[in-house]
Design a protein around this motif. Structure first.
Motif, PDB file in Angstrom:
ATOM      1  N   LEU A   1      34.152  47.679  52.171  1.00 35.53           N
ATOM      2  CA  LEU A   1      33.300  46.511  51.981  1.00 35.53           C
ATOM      3  C   LEU A   1      31.952  46.858  51.366  1.00 35.53           C
ATOM      4  N   GLN A   2      31.475  45.946  50.558  1.00 37.13           N
ATOM      5  CA  GLN A   2      30.138  46.009  49.998  1.00 37.13           C
ATOM      6  C   GLN A   2      29.337  44.844  50.573  1.00 37.13           C
ATOM      7  N   LYS A   3      28.048  44.979  50.623  1.00 40.28           N
ATOM      8  CA  LYS A   3      27.185  43.916  51.124  1.00 40.28           C
ATOM      9  C   LYS A   3      27.501  42.597  50.410  1.00 40.28           C
TER      10      LYS A   3
ATOM     11  N   VAL B   1      27.680  37.770  65.237  1.00 41.24           N
ATOM     12  CA  VAL B   1      26.956  38.753  64.427  1.00 41.24           C
ATOM     13  C   VAL B   1      27.099  40.116  65.099  1.00 41.24           C
ATOM     14  N   PHE B   2      27.628  41.064  64.355  1.00 37.82           N
ATOM     15  CA  PHE B   2      27.828  42.421  64.861  1.00 37.82           C
ATOM     16  C   PHE B   2      26.715  43.311  64.336  1.00 37.82           C
ATOM     17  N   SER B   3      26.162  44.106  65.232  1.00 40.99           N
ATOM     18  CA  SER B   3      25.045  44.959  64.826  1.00 40.99           C
ATOM     19  C   SER B   3      25.189  46.360  65.400  1.00 40.99           C
TER      20      SER B   3
ATOM     21  N   PHE C   1      25.416  44.379  60.526  1.00 36.21           N
ATOM     22  CA  PHE C   1      26.321  44.832  59.486  1.00 36.21           C
ATOM     23  C   PHE C   1      27.318  43.774  59.057  1.00 36.21           C
ATOM     24  N   GLY C   2      27.573  42.798  59.911  1.00 34.19           N
ATOM     25  CA  GLY C   2      28.526  41.780  59.499  1.00 34.19           C
ATOM     26  C   GLY C   2      28.625  40.646  60.483  1.00 34.19           C
TER      27      GLY C   2
ATOM     28  N   ALA D   1      30.382  41.080  55.196  1.00 34.00           N
ATOM     29  CA  ALA D   1      29.519  42.253  55.328  1.00 34.00           C
ATOM     30  C   ALA D   1      28.106  41.815  54.948  1.00 34.00           C
ATOM     31  N   THR D   2      27.198  41.784  55.911  1.00 29.05           N
ATOM     32  CA  THR D   2      25.858  41.254  55.652  1.00 29.05           C
ATOM     33  C   THR D   2      24.836  42.331  55.316  1.00 29.05           C
TER      34      THR D   2
END
Length: 184
Positions: free
Chosen positions: A5-7, A102-104, A153-154, A167-168
């Motif tokens: 994945l890319q941002k 939201v995963f961090s 991150f996403g 992917a944030t």
């Protein structure tokens, strides 16, 4: 085959059971890095409905049973070549009030230890099919975050009845507390 994945990239999840894995290697310098995976389960207003919907090393499971953490690896040495921490997600159990997650990843006690993601070796986040352990996608936590101490991150989000992952790649210099403050 897994997608790197890319941002900004989005993928349809297409699963009920998935695992988000966090991995990193212990520092060669001898200085330990304690990375922590967490998830903020959010309502339509993009807020955490209650503290129990924030899953991390001090709250290992959400009240609906949809998200659980495998616990805290304080060194990155939990696994030789696998995930050091994981968050297990069962989308069939998600509370109706939760429409996104939201995963961090954050570095524990980063300010006191003068640490940031630019110093962490081989860190990544990946999504696995929990049932088959097949890797679906991976997001490398590269030097793009060299001064940050926490990264969103996403996010998983519900769109037209379907769960998608984006992917944030949003960095924070104020650690996990900055992420929590954003969603409380």
């Amino acid at each position: 085959m897994a997608i790197n994945l890319q941002k900004g990239q989005r993928v349809v999840v297409g699963l009920q059971h998935l695992t988000l894995g966090l991995g990193w290697d212990p520092a060669e310098s001898g200085t330990e890095f304690d990375l922590d995976a967490s998830v903020c389960m959010l309502n339509d207003g993009k807020k955490i409905p209650s503290d129990k919907f924030f899953v991390f090393y001090n709250n290992l499971s959400s009240p609906d049973g949809a998200c659980s953490s495998t616990g805290d690896d304080r060194t990155g040495g939990n696994s030789e070549d696998g995930d050091d921490e994981q968050i297990i997600v069962d989308l069939s159990k998600v509370s109706p009030e939760v429409t996104s997650m939201v995963f961090s990843v954050s570095i524990h006690d980063a300010v006191a230890r003068k640490q940031n993601f630019g110093q962490v070796q081989n860190s990544y986040i990946r999504i696995l099919n929990t049932d088959t352990e097949e890797e679906l996608c991976k997001y490398e936590l590269s030097e793009d975050f060299s001064v940050q101490t926490a990264i969103e991150f996403g996010r998983l989000y519900l769109h037209n009845g379907e769960w998608k992952f984006e992917a944030t790649g949003i960095g924070h210099e104020d650690g996990l507390q900055g992420i929590v403050n954003k969603y409380c």
